[in-house]
Design an enzyme around this catalytic site. Structure first.
Site, PDB file in Angstrom:
ATOM      1  N   ASP A  68       0.832  -1.199   0.000  1.00  0.00           N
ATOM      2  CA  ASP A  68       0.000   0.000   0.000  1.00  0.00           C
ATOM      3  C   ASP A  68       0.870   1.254   0.000  1.00  0.00           C
ATOM      4  OD1 ASP A  68       0.709  -0.786   2.693  1.00  0.00           O
ATOM      5  OD2 ASP A  68      -0.694   0.722   3.451  1.00  0.00           O
ATOM      6  N   GLU A 133       0.097  -0.908   5.991  1.00  0.00           N
ATOM      7  CA  GLU A 133       1.128  -0.229   6.775  1.00  0.00           C
ATOM      8  C   GLU A 133       0.920   1.276   6.807  1.00  0.00           C
ATOM      9  OE1 GLU A 133       4.961   1.504   8.021  1.00  0.00           O
ATOM     10  OE2 GLU A 133       3.831   1.899   6.195  1.00  0.00           O
TER      11      GLU A 133
END
Length: 381
Positions: A68, A133
């Site tokens: 991500d 994250e």
């Protein structure tokens, strides 16, 4: 085009804004299964997680990363499409180029090359990949670590591919991170008219002496790996906006970045004791974002340090500075965790980029670290 650059560009081209993985993990799974890795998807909520492992023996070395990325911000501020990897002046531009799709590409290709050259290596290799994250970090690495711990599948070494280098590739390895503890302190007084202060209790005046004492405290003195714990006020709110009203409430947001010399419990206890000594009426809400972790000099630090030296000629500095990372979750189940990756100067910025000539050395450093830790014959880099 090199294998690592090709994979990095494939990953960058996927708009995987938190928590969307945009197919990055499926690409990695398909690719590494060809090298004998078993793929296990571990979705939690809307978060995609992937566990890839080759081998079942100890020691287990894990590469950890996140697919991500943060939002791009206004597209018109970029000089090229953030999800169309673009080369300019020796740099590869795109969202996630530095944080951290290039690292993922580098350690995936490093694992492929290592397995091809040393199919009988000792131990096991795994990749732990999440799409959470950059977001809340509640359904990502922390959940995967809980599953791994419950089934006794715990790593011996872990390298998190965070961008840690400062000026040149290899100059900095993070062998720990400080903890982060935030508080929202609400002090209650009595609202009133500024012309009649004897009928009011100014919440700002009540808070100020306690706040001054909090900012002047020595919380600890740090240690050889960590600087002293710091206390910072980030926001201060009071009043109605009118200049003739005594504020009846004052709210202060603050944060501790703390070393392994302090614990959340001791910090909380000291703050409450100080506020109580000032006889304040208050509420205090705490948020623990992460506890500190530390990997002292040992096998993993030495292995990656030798790999960096052999590949770049740079002597890496061990550091614990910076914000939190998923290393804080992995450190609870793994005794040796470090973070290492490319130069971090452009992360989360418009026109994020990585030097193209850093891609091969980055991959080679990861491969050399595998050689240093998992070769039977000691013929390490």
């Amino acid at each position: 085009m090199s294998a690592v650059r090709n994979l990095a560009e494939e990953l960058i081209s996927r708009p995987s804004v938190t928590p969307d993985d945009a197919g990055c993990q499926a690409l990695l799974a398909q690719r590494l299964q060809a090298s004998g890795f078993e793929a296990k998807a571990m979705p939690f909520g809307e978060v995609a997680n992937l566990w890839l492992r080759r081998g079942s023996a100890a020691p287990l070395l894990v590469f950890a990363g996140h697919t991500d990325v943060v939002p791009t911000g206004p597209i018109e501020k970029w000089d090229s499409d953030p999800f169309r990897p673009t080369e300019r002046d020796g740099l590869l531009y795109g969202r996630g180029a530095a944080d951290m799709k290039s690292s993922i590409a580098a350690f995936a290709v490093a694992a492929e090359e290592f397995v091809a050259a040393h199919p009988g290596h000792r131990g096991s290799i795994a990749l732990l990949i999440t799409s959470d994250e950059e977001g809340p970090s509640v359904n990502g690495t922390v959940k995967v670590c809980e599953v791994l711990s419950a089934r006794g599948e715990t790593p011996d070494y872990c390298i998190v591919g965070e961008p840690t280098s400062v000026s040149t590739l290899g100059d900095t390895v993070k062998n720990g991170r400080r903890g982060s503890l935030s508080g929202r302190l609400t002090v209650r007084g009595r609202q009133g008219h500024v012309a009649y202060p004897h009928l009011a209790r100014n919440a700002v005046h009540l808070l100020a002496p306690a706040l001054a004492e909090l900012t002047s405290q020595e919380w600890d003195t740090g240690n050889p790996y960590f600087p002293a714990t710091t206390f910072q006020v980030s926001n201060l709110h009071a009043g109605t906006g009118a200049s003739n009203v005594v504020p009846g409430e004052a709210v202060a947001d603050f944060n501790f970045r703390f070393s392994t010399e302090s614990t959340p419990e001791t910090l909380k206890s000291r703050v409450h004791a100080l506020l109580d000594a000032h006889k304040l009426e208050y509420d205090l809400a705490w948020t623990l974002s992460g506890e500190p972790f530390l990997t002292p000099q040992g096998e993993l630090c030495q292995a990656i340090g030798r790999a960096i030296q052999a590949e770049t000629g740079v002597e890496a500095e061990l550091s614990t500075t910076g914000g939190t990372s998923d290393g804080r979750f992995i450190a609870k189940i793994c005794p040796q965790v470090v973070e290492f990756g490319p130069i971090n100067a452009s992360i989360h910025q418009t026109n994020e980029h990585i030097r193209i000539d850093a891609l091969e050395p980055l991959k080679n450093i990861y491969r050399r670290t595998l050689e240093n830790l998992l070769l039977n014959d000691g013929d390490a880099a």
